[in-house]
Design an enzyme around this catalytic site. Structure first.
Site, short mmCIF file in Angstrom:
data_model
loop_
_atom_site.label_atom_id
_atom_site.label_comp_id
_atom_site.label_asym_id
_atom_site.label_seq_id
_atom_site.Cartn_x
_atom_site.Cartn_y
_atom_site.Cartn_z
CE LYS A 15 85.67 -32.09 88.82
NZ LYS A 15 84.40 -31.38 88.80
CB SER A 16 89.49 -34.56 80.39
OG SER A 16 90.31 -35.19 81.32
CE LYS A 63 94.64 -43.79 82.94
NZ LYS A 63 95.14 -42.90 83.95
CG ASN A 84 97.96 -40.16 80.46
OD1 ASN A 84 99.02 -40.10 79.85
ND2 ASN A 84 97.54 -39.18 81.22
CG ASP A 99 97.96 -40.72 84.30
OD1 ASP A 99 97.31 -39.68 84.15
OD2 ASP A 99 97.53 -41.84 83.95
CE1 TYR A 208 89.64 -37.07 87.58
CE2 TYR A 208 87.78 -35.57 87.79
CZ TYR A 208 88.53 -36.45 87.04
OH TYR A 208 88.16 -36.69 85.74
P1 NDP Z 1 92.77 -50.05 86.50
O1 NDP Z 1 91.48 -50.66 86.08
O2 NDP Z 1 93.96 -50.23 85.64
O3 NDP Z 1 93.16 -50.62 87.97
C1 NDP Z 1 92.26 -50.64 88.99
C2 NDP Z 1 92.95 -51.09 90.31
O4 NDP Z 1 92.06 -50.80 91.36
C3 NDP Z 1 93.28 -52.57 90.41
O5 NDP Z 1 94.43 -52.74 91.18
C4 NDP Z 1 92.04 -53.14 91.16
O6 NDP Z 1 92.33 -54.29 91.94
C5 NDP Z 1 91.75 -51.99 92.09
N1 NDP Z 1 90.35 -51.87 92.49
C6 NDP Z 1 89.29 -51.56 91.69
N2 NDP Z 1 88.17 -51.48 92.44
C7 NDP Z 1 88.54 -51.73 93.72
C8 NDP Z 1 87.83 -51.78 94.96
N3 NDP Z 1 86.51 -51.56 95.02
N4 NDP Z 1 88.52 -52.06 96.07
C9 NDP Z 1 89.85 -52.27 96.02
N5 NDP Z 1 90.59 -52.26 94.89
C10 NDP Z 1 89.93 -51.98 93.75
O7 NDP Z 1 92.45 -48.50 86.75
P2 NDP Z 1 93.39 -47.24 86.53
O8 NDP Z 1 94.69 -47.47 87.21
O9 NDP Z 1 93.40 -46.84 85.09
O10 NDP Z 1 92.56 -46.08 87.28
C11 NDP Z 1 92.37 -46.12 88.67
C12 NDP Z 1 91.75 -44.80 89.17
O11 NDP Z 1 92.65 -43.71 88.95
C13 NDP Z 1 90.45 -44.39 88.46
O12 NDP Z 1 89.55 -44.00 89.47
C14 NDP Z 1 90.86 -43.17 87.64
O13 NDP Z 1 89.79 -42.26 87.46
C15 NDP Z 1 91.93 -42.58 88.53
N6 NDP Z 1 92.88 -41.67 87.84
C16 NDP Z 1 92.93 -40.34 88.17
C17 NDP Z 1 93.82 -39.49 87.56
C18 NDP Z 1 93.88 -38.06 87.92
O14 NDP Z 1 94.40 -37.28 87.13
N7 NDP Z 1 93.43 -37.67 89.08
C19 NDP Z 1 94.74 -39.95 86.52
C20 NDP Z 1 94.66 -41.37 86.29
C21 NDP Z 1 93.73 -42.18 86.92
P3 NDP Z 1 92.25 -55.81 91.33
O15 NDP Z 1 93.58 -56.06 90.68
O16 NDP Z 1 92.02 -56.67 92.52
O17 NDP Z 1 91.10 -55.81 90.36
#
Ligand code: NDP
Length: 264
Positions: A15-16, A63, A84, A99, A208
């Site tokens: 949505k950015s 990121k 970010n 963030d 979200y």
């Molecule tokens: P990363 O790719 O860096 O990390 C993903 C993490 O999620 C890892 O720990 C991974 O585990 C885990 N994971 C992924 N899929 C699954 C699943 N199906 N079941 C369990 N664990 C899972 O992602 P980010 O940290 O960059 O982003 C994560 C989320 O945060 C995104 O959905 C993003 O849109 C949201 N976000 C929202 C923001 C907001 O403003 N509301 C701001 C920043 C992010 P493993 O290590 O086992 O692979």
């Protein structure tokens, strides 16, 4: 006309563009903000410069690559290695992390939060965990697999995978994984989620725009919860403030951004 963008994969859900374009419209700024699907994080700098961007946001899963792509890192991002927001300063990419501040803005109504369970160990988790520790909170991390947990070995947190998790009671449980973003999955097996939520006071999800399966469980457990929308707004206001050279009041940016967020 300045051009800004968000890079991610997936990125169609973001949505950015609505939020930032609403700021430009309301404040009469000659700028435009778009979405860019980026498959390889290593291509970020090249694409940023080719497009002549004035600034960018970076979302899942780039990121950490964004941190590497920058010529200079400022503030909290230095501590966590996760970027970010990138601002183009005379051809140099300057990286920030907004963030964590955005998340604290989102949970400002939750009272007496001292013990937190963070589900996930990716880029977003890194920023939030460090922020919680800076605020004097006690942090436990639960991740699907072991590898990313190792990156938290040097800091004072408890770390578990699904197979060795020892539950406790938590004031706040935060899903920082992308589970529930594209599909209807929980961030951990249902039996673990149930035990966790039985002993929790508040719940938050960084995803979200939808009631994720995790938030549906929070609802079933009658727990107060927040989805990722306020975090999105909080991080976006700070990013826009940086993009626009800190020339505008944050309150003014927030009001303009809210209009775009709720129109989208
Ligand atoms: P990363 O790719 O860096 O990390 C993903 C993490 O999620 C890892 O720990 C991974 O585990 C885990 N994971 C992924 N899929 C699954 C699943 N199906 N079941 C369990 N664990 C899972 O992602 P980010 O940290 O960059 O982003 C994560 C989320 O945060 C995104 O959905 C993003 O849109 C949201 N976000 C929202 C923001 C907001 O403003 N509301 C701001 C920043 C992010 P493993 O290590 O086992 O692979």
């Amino acid at each position: 006309m300045q051009l800004f963008a968000i890079f991610g994969n997936p990125v169609h859900h973001s949505k950015s563009p609505f939020m930032h374009n609403s700021v430009y419209k309301e404040l009469d700024i000659k700028a435009c903000y778009t979405r860019i699907l980026l498959k390889e994080g290593s291509e970020l700098k090249k694409r940023f410069l080719e497009l002549g961007l004035s600034g960018a946001n970076i979302t899942v899963p780039h990121k950490e690559a964004a941190f590497e792509a920058c010529d200079e890192i400022r503030g909290f991002a230095k501590k966590v290695g996760v970027v970010n927001t990138i601002v183009n300063e005379n051809g140099r990419l300057v990286g920030y992390n907004t963030d964590a501040e955005g998340f604290m803005f989102a949970i400002r109504e939750f009272e007496n939060v001292k013990r937190i369970l963070v589900i996930g160990a990716g880029g977003t988790a890194k920023a939030l965990v460090q922020k919680f520790l800076d605020e004097g909170m006690e942090v436990t991390i639960l991740n699907r697999s072991r590898k990313r947990l190792e990156e938290f070995a040097q800091i004072d947190v408890k770390r578990y995978t699904w197979s060795d998790f020892e539950t406790g009671s938590f004031d706040l449980v935060v899903n920082t994984t992308s589970a529930g973003l594209e599909e209807e999955s929980l961030p951990a097996p249902k039996e673990l989620i149930d035990v966790i939520l039985d002993n929790a006071r508040y719940v938050a999800d960084v995803v979200y725009g939808k009631l994720t399966p995790f938030l549906k469980e929070a609802k079933k457990h009658s727990l107060p919860f927040k989805d990722g929308i306020d975090m999105l707004l909080g991080q976006g206001v700070l990013a826009a403030w940086l993009f626009l050279g800190k020339r505008y009041d944050k309150q003014q940016i927030e009001e303009a951004m809210r209009k775009g967020l709720y129109l989208s």
